[in-house]
Design a protein around this motif. Structure first.
Motif, short mmCIF file in Angstrom:
data_model
loop_
_atom_site.label_atom_id
_atom_site.label_comp_id
_atom_site.label_asym_id
_atom_site.label_seq_id
_atom_site.Cartn_x
_atom_site.Cartn_y
_atom_site.Cartn_z
N ALA A 148 0.83 -1.21 0.00
CA ALA A 148 0.00 0.00 0.00
C ALA A 148 0.86 1.25 0.00
O ALA A 148 0.58 2.22 -0.72
N LEU A 149 1.93 1.25 0.80
CA LEU A 149 2.84 2.40 0.82
C LEU A 149 3.52 2.57 -0.54
O LEU A 149 3.64 3.69 -1.05
N ALA A 150 3.94 1.44 -1.15
CA ALA A 150 4.60 1.51 -2.45
C ALA A 150 3.65 2.05 -3.52
O ALA A 150 4.04 2.89 -4.35
N ILE A 151 2.40 1.61 -3.51
CA ILE A 151 1.42 2.10 -4.49
C ILE A 151 1.13 3.58 -4.25
O ILE A 151 0.92 4.35 -5.20
N GLY A 152 1.13 4.01 -2.98
CA GLY A 152 0.94 5.42 -2.69
C GLY A 152 2.03 6.28 -3.29
O GLY A 152 1.77 7.33 -3.89
N ILE A 153 3.29 5.84 -3.14
CA ILE A 153 4.42 6.57 -3.74
C ILE A 153 4.31 6.53 -5.26
O ILE A 153 4.52 7.55 -5.94
N TRP A 154 3.96 5.36 -5.81
CA TRP A 154 3.81 5.19 -7.26
C TRP A 154 2.75 6.16 -7.81
O TRP A 154 2.98 6.83 -8.83
N SER A 155 1.59 6.24 -7.14
CA SER A 155 0.53 7.12 -7.63
C SER A 155 0.89 8.60 -7.45
O SER A 155 0.49 9.44 -8.26
N ALA A 156 1.64 8.93 -6.39
CA ALA A 156 2.08 10.31 -6.21
C ALA A 156 3.00 10.73 -7.34
O ALA A 156 2.93 11.85 -7.85
N VAL A 157 3.89 9.82 -7.77
CA VAL A 157 4.79 10.11 -8.89
C VAL A 157 4.00 10.32 -10.18
O VAL A 157 4.31 11.20 -10.98
N ALA A 158 2.94 9.52 -10.37
CA ALA A 158 2.10 9.71 -11.56
C ALA A 158 1.46 11.09 -11.57
O ALA A 158 1.39 11.75 -12.62
N ALA A 159 1.01 11.55 -10.40
CA ALA A 159 0.42 12.90 -10.31
C ALA A 159 1.44 13.97 -10.63
O ALA A 159 1.15 14.95 -11.33
N VAL A 160 2.67 13.79 -10.14
CA VAL A 160 3.74 14.75 -10.42
C VAL A 160 4.02 14.81 -11.92
O VAL A 160 4.14 15.89 -12.51
N GLY A 161 4.14 13.63 -12.54
CA GLY A 161 4.46 13.59 -13.97
C GLY A 161 3.42 14.30 -14.83
O GLY A 161 3.75 15.07 -15.73
N ALA A 162 2.12 14.04 -14.53
CA ALA A 162 1.06 14.66 -15.32
C ALA A 162 1.06 16.18 -15.17
O ALA A 162 0.78 16.91 -16.13
N ALA A 163 1.39 16.68 -13.98
CA ALA A 163 1.37 18.12 -13.74
C ALA A 163 2.62 18.81 -14.24
O ALA A 163 2.57 19.94 -14.73
N VAL A 164 3.77 18.14 -14.09
CA VAL A 164 5.03 18.76 -14.48
C VAL A 164 5.20 18.80 -16.00
O VAL A 164 5.92 19.65 -16.52
N GLY A 165 4.50 17.90 -16.71
CA GLY A 165 4.64 17.84 -18.16
C GLY A 165 4.48 19.19 -18.85
O GLY A 165 5.39 19.64 -19.56
N PRO A 166 3.33 19.88 -18.67
CA PRO A 166 3.18 21.18 -19.32
C PRO A 166 4.21 22.22 -18.85
O PRO A 166 4.68 23.03 -19.66
N LEU A 167 4.56 22.21 -17.57
CA LEU A 167 5.55 23.17 -17.07
C LEU A 167 6.92 22.90 -17.69
O LEU A 167 7.62 23.83 -18.12
N LEU A 168 7.31 21.63 -17.76
CA LEU A 168 8.59 21.27 -18.39
C LEU A 168 8.58 21.62 -19.86
O LEU A 168 9.56 22.16 -20.40
N GLY A 169 7.44 21.33 -20.52
CA GLY A 169 7.34 21.66 -21.94
C GLY A 169 7.46 23.15 -22.17
O GLY A 169 8.15 23.59 -23.10
N GLY A 170 6.80 23.96 -21.34
CA GLY A 170 6.91 25.40 -21.49
C GLY A 170 8.32 25.91 -21.27
O GLY A 170 8.80 26.78 -22.01
N PHE A 171 9.03 25.36 -20.28
CA PHE A 171 10.42 25.76 -20.03
C PHE A 171 11.31 25.41 -21.21
O PHE A 171 12.14 26.24 -21.66
N LEU A 172 11.18 24.20 -21.75
CA LEU A 172 12.02 23.77 -22.87
C LEU A 172 11.74 24.61 -24.11
O LEU A 172 12.67 24.94 -24.87
N LEU A 173 10.47 24.96 -24.35
CA LEU A 173 10.13 25.75 -25.53
C LEU A 173 10.70 27.16 -25.46
O LEU A 173 10.96 27.79 -26.49
N GLU A 174 10.87 27.67 -24.24
CA GLU A 174 11.43 29.01 -24.09
C GLU A 174 12.92 29.04 -24.42
O GLU A 174 13.47 30.10 -24.75
#
Length: 540
Positions: A148-174
């Motif tokens: 359960a703890l491992a899945i919690g960390i796994w799902s938190a990383v998924a949330a980070v990836g989905a949110a950071v994607g547009p921010l990372l994309g915007g930084f790279l495009l600049e």
């Protein structure tokens, strides 16, 4: 509890979950997931630059954006069950390699067709990686409390990836050209391949009987048709259009034949008896409902922040960041909440908390209310992640160990289908509530009013060309109609979430943590191998 199998353990390898290696495995798997989650959203901000450079047609641009999730969702069951047969680590490492090659191809694409092909290959790689990460977690963490703890960390990383994607994309495009959003994957894959080869365990399920190749192709074709039809609906295509109806009917027919075939085979590709377990089928239903209610809502919220409040893409990403941080917090606290409250109360509470967040956001208007948005997004992120965590953990723990890959693929497929249907359903609700407010704006020609009713972006474009008082009136009407449509969509989402809270009452009341006997996993331990070689030399 779940069914189990037992396999022989090879010499010089430790059994699943032994020592601290399982936490190192978790880190490697989370890096894998982060890459796939990033790639699902990182292209969104690069679409204007891609359009300017490659000049794709409208249909080509649609395929550039949609082909990755379409192919990925279609092949999850195929590669999830293949991993159960030939080895989950093997499929994962092949996915790494393909993901890296496809990223290079996408980064240096000179034509729209090449980019579409590269995005399709990225989808294949993602389909190989996603179920393998979750099924390996099922094997490496046989103790449910640790899992359960491992899945919690796994799902938190998924949330980070989905949110950071547009921010990372915007930084790279600049700072670079649009291909950099893909090129960033390559060094990470070059590191992941050797590290995964050394550290990740190999595990398999029950290999009795032949692998059902025809069934795998039927599942892939059926899911492709259904997801394609749903995407067309979400894109505004008429339900009766052949481009919507034909793939939906074909996909549904193939999935029906797939289910009938699996029930008749002595060694099915997916053991559909898993759905007879209330905890498993209810968890899958909760995942679909959660995504159905919320993914389309997130897209509409992004439009609200940019087109109604006038925020830039970067400001929009930052405004949505509290949602991601709250989701991370829920993922990390999920294991403790699950032990204390049990799956039933946890998932029900997650649905109710998310319902409260959605109803709070109905107070949004034409002005920027920062405290309201902050509290609403925090509740939304925490409630959604609580729901998905409890549902995923219950689903994976209830599945037999030898069917871990298939179960993980079913979970990811339900996630993708719920997201696609949610975009289509809530998009249709939004359009139905938005369009009538633009039919009788004084001074606006009838054909212009009809076109303005397609979207708020198109209404703003027409208002700019009309200019003067008429253009200003159309712009105000579009903004007010969009806010009205947003309120209606939020209420529909709240109804779906309340339905989810009722369905979650079928989940187990407490978290059963009895000892499990899982299929043995080959967990490499290079240091132990080296020590055995040294001792052998000393003996000689």
């Amino acid at each position: 509890m779940s069914g189990t199998t037992t396999a022989a353990v090879r010499p010089n390898h430790r059994a699943a979950g032994a020592g601290a290696n399982r936490w190192v495995v978790l880190v490697v798997l989370c890096v894998s997931l982060l890459l796939v989650a990033l790639d699902a959203t990182v292209l969104h901000v690069a679409v204007p630059a891609v359009t300017e450079d490659l000049k794709p047609g409208a249909m080509e641009l649609l395929w550039i954006v949609d082909v990755y999730p379409l192919v990925c969702a279609s092949l999850l069951i195929l590669f999830g069950t293949l991993g159960d047969r030939i080895g989950r680590r093997r499929v994962l490492l092949l996915g790494y390699g393909l993901f890296g090659v496809a990223s290079a191809l996408a980064a240096f694409a000179q034509t729209a067709e090449t980019l579409i092909l590269a995005r399709a290959l990225l989808g294949v790689g993602g389909a190989m990686i996603m179920p393998a990460t979750l099924s390996l977690l099922r094997q490496v963490f046989p103790d449910r409390r640790e899992r359960a703890l491992a899945i919690g960390i796994w799902s938190a990383v998924a949330a980070v990836g989905a949110a950071v994607g547009p921010l990372l994309g915007g930084f790279l495009l600049e700072h670079f050209w649009w291909g950099a959003v893909f090129l960033v994957n390559i060094p990470l894959m070059l590191v992941s391949l050797p590290v995964g080869r050394i550290l990740l365990p190999e595990s398999r399920g029950d290999r009795s009987g032949p692998w059902d190749v025809l069934g795998a192709l039927m599942a892939a074709g059926g899911l492709f048709g259904v997801v394609l039809g749903v995407q067309r609906l979400g894109g505004g295509e008429a339900p009766a259009s052949p481009f919507t109806l034909l793939p939906l009917l074909t996909g549904a027919a193939l999935l029906f034949l797939f289910v009938r075939r699996q029930r008749r085979l002595p060694h099915p590709l997916v053991d559909l008896r898993m759905f007879r377990r209330p905890a498993f089928s209810t968890s899958v239903g909760c995942i679909v409902l959660a995504m159905l209610a919320l993914v389309g809502l997130e897209l509409i919220a992004a439009q609200y922040l940019q087109l109604v409040l006038g925020l830039s893409p970067l400001q929009t990403g930052l405004r949505l960041l509290p949602l991601t941080i709250a989701a991370m917090a829920a993922g990390l606290a999920g294991a403790r909440m699950l032990r204390r409250f049990g799956p039933r109360r946890m998932v029900c509470a997650g649905f109710l908390l998310t319902t409260a967040a959605v109803l709070t956001l109905t107070a949004m208007g034409g002005g920027d209310n920062v405290p309201l948005l902050l509290s609403g997004f925090v509740l939304l992120g925490f409630g959604l992640e609580t729901t998905l965590f409890g549902a995923y953990e219950s689903m994976l723990s209830e599945a037999p160990a030898d069917q871990a890959g298939g179960a993980a693929a079913i979970g990811e497929t339900s996630y993708q289908l719920g997201a696609g249907i949610g975009i289509a359903l809530l998009g249709s609700v939004m359009n139905a509530a938005y369009a009538p407010g633009l039919r009788s704006v004084p001074g606006v020609p009838e054909h212009a009013s009809h076109r303005a009713g397609h979207s708020i972006g198109e209404a703003y474009d027409i208002a700019g060309r009309l200019g003067g008082d008429t253009g200003a009136a159309l712009r105000r009407a579009a903004r007010d109609s969009f806010v009205h449509g947003l309120h209606v969509t939020l209420l529909v989402s709240a109804g779906l979430l309340l339905l989810g809270s009722v369905i979650a009452l079928r989940l187990p009341r407490i978290m059963h943590c009895a000892a499990e006997s899982t299929a043995a996993v080959e967990l490499p331990a290079p240091r132990e191998v080296a020590e055995s070689r040294v001792s052998a030399g000393q003996t000689a």
